[in-house]
Scaffold this motif. Sequence first.
Motif, PDB file in Angstrom:
ATOM      1  N   SER A   1       2.478  10.511   0.367  1.00  0.00           N
ATOM      2  CA  SER A   1       2.942  10.772  -1.088  1.00  0.00           C
ATOM      3  C   SER A   1       2.376  10.080  -2.027  1.00  0.00           C
ATOM      4  O   SER A   1       1.885   8.883  -1.859  1.00  0.00           O
ATOM      5  CB  SER A   1       4.478  11.019  -1.265  1.00  0.00           C
ATOM      6  N   ILE A   2       2.273  10.513  -3.411  1.00  0.00           N
ATOM      7  CA  ILE A   2       1.912   9.588  -4.346  1.00  0.00           C
ATOM      8  C   ILE A   2       2.772   8.273  -4.448  1.00  0.00           C
ATOM      9  O   ILE A   2       2.144   7.270  -4.507  1.00  0.00           O
ATOM     10  CB  ILE A   2       2.074  10.442  -5.477  1.00  0.00           C
ATOM     11  N   PHE A   3       3.952   8.410  -4.263  1.00  0.00           N
ATOM     12  CA  PHE A   3       4.496   7.207  -4.453  1.00  0.00           C
ATOM     13  C   PHE A   3       4.415   6.302  -3.150  1.00  0.00           C
ATOM     14  O   PHE A   3       4.223   5.108  -3.325  1.00  0.00           O
ATOM     15  CB  PHE A   3       6.165   7.442  -4.517  1.00  0.00           C
ATOM     16  N   GLU A   4       4.365   6.836  -1.945  1.00  0.00           N
ATOM     17  CA  GLU A   4       3.892   6.228  -0.734  1.00  0.00           C
ATOM     18  C   GLU A   4       2.737   5.522  -0.949  1.00  0.00           C
ATOM     19  O   GLU A   4       2.365   4.384  -0.505  1.00  0.00           O
ATOM     20  CB  GLU A   4       4.152   7.026   0.535  1.00  0.00           C
ATOM     21  N   ARG A   5       1.814   6.267  -1.403  1.00  0.00           N
ATOM     22  CA  ARG A   5       0.431   5.495  -1.817  1.00  0.00           C
ATOM     23  C   ARG A   5       0.292   4.329  -2.597  1.00  0.00           C
ATOM     24  O   ARG A   5      -0.349   3.280  -2.386  1.00  0.00           O
ATOM     25  CB  ARG A   5      -0.624   6.803  -2.259  1.00  0.00           C
ATOM     26  N   VAL A   6       1.304   4.509  -3.494  1.00  0.00           N
ATOM     27  CA  VAL A   6       1.518   3.108  -4.599  1.00  0.00           C
ATOM     28  C   VAL A   6       2.094   2.290  -3.835  1.00  0.00           C
ATOM     29  O   VAL A   6       1.480   0.924  -3.934  1.00  0.00           O
ATOM     30  CB  VAL A   6       2.348   3.545  -5.721  1.00  0.00           C
ATOM     31  N   ILE A   7       2.878   2.474  -2.886  1.00  0.00           N
ATOM     32  CA  ILE A   7       3.617   1.188  -2.261  1.00  0.00           C
ATOM     33  C   ILE A   7       3.328   0.811  -0.812  1.00  0.00           C
ATOM     34  O   ILE A   7       3.567  -0.449  -0.190  1.00  0.00           O
ATOM     35  CB  ILE A   7       5.311   1.311  -2.009  1.00  0.00           C
ATOM     36  N   GLY A   8       2.171   1.472  -0.440  1.00  0.00           N
ATOM     37  CA  GLY A   8       1.152   1.400   0.795  1.00  0.00           C
ATOM     38  C   GLY A   8       2.049   1.571   2.078  1.00  0.00           C
ATOM     39  O   GLY A   8       1.889   0.985   2.883  1.00  0.00           O
ATOM     40  N   ALA A   9       2.916   2.593   2.041  1.00  0.00           N
ATOM     41  CA  ALA A   9       3.557   3.239   3.176  1.00  0.00           C
ATOM     42  C   ALA A   9       3.006   4.699   3.487  1.00  0.00           C
ATOM     43  O   ALA A   9       2.401   5.292   2.838  1.00  0.00           O
ATOM     44  CB  ALA A   9       5.039   3.240   2.989  1.00  0.00           C
ATOM     45  N   GLY A  10       3.485   5.040   4.679  1.00  0.00           N
ATOM     46  CA  GLY A  10       3.185   6.598   5.152  1.00  0.00           C
ATOM     47  C   GLY A  10       3.394   7.087   6.370  1.00  0.00           C
ATOM     48  O   GLY A  10       4.219   5.928   7.051  1.00  0.00           O
ATOM     49  N   ASP A  11       3.089   8.106   6.952  1.00  0.00           N
ATOM     50  CA  ASP A  11       3.295   8.654   8.072  1.00  0.00           C
ATOM     51  C   ASP A  11       2.107   8.735   8.941  1.00  0.00           C
ATOM     52  O   ASP A  11       1.126   8.918   8.480  1.00  0.00           O
ATOM     53  CB  ASP A  11       4.190   9.817   8.147  1.00  0.00           C
TER      54      ASP A  11
END
Length: 199
Positions: A117-127
């Motif tokens: 997600s946009i927020f996950e992209r900012v913090i460097g996380a994801g699935d």
Amino acid sequence: MPYPKKLLNDFEEVAVDLHPHWWHFAKPAVVLAASIVLGIFTLTATDGDTVPRTGLGWLTIVLIIGSAGWLLVAYGQWATTNFVVTSDRIIFRSGVLAKSGVEIPLERVNTVHFGQSIFERVIGAGDLVIESGGEEGQSKFTDIRQPDRVQKEIHVQMDRNEQRRFSGASWGAGGSQTDVATQLEKLEGMLERGTLTQE
């Protein structure tokens, strides 16, 4: 703690060894912070009023202890969860007392997808979603750090694994390769990923 080397096969090398992203702690940390703020508010807003102060005080203590316990459990899960990419396979292990895990040989991996997600992209996380030829068919891994980079590294290790297997392919009598169709399929996969060119 890193993935135990004693669980690796002979000549197997670790390319990626990750614990979940720090976002794994977000919910218990927010609840603990809110409980502490509530405790401070209870001490200041009910000053001099004994009965409400006592009731809210006990409630706040229970909330703080509960949320602190939740945070400790989350840390135990984080410390005992490993997402590992080696030169031979993808490994996922988790569990503080009871253990569970998934192992996917690189040659059985079909596609690797990542989502942020946009927020996950900012913090460097994801699935990461890995589709393979196994019984499960599709495996999803959450709270992966820098999933786009992990996806790229998986493809790198897949290509190297294919090159090793191709160079070590067995040859039959008269120098003819015993499994030409399998090797052609692997070369086609490398061509699709851009490792090889038509030339």
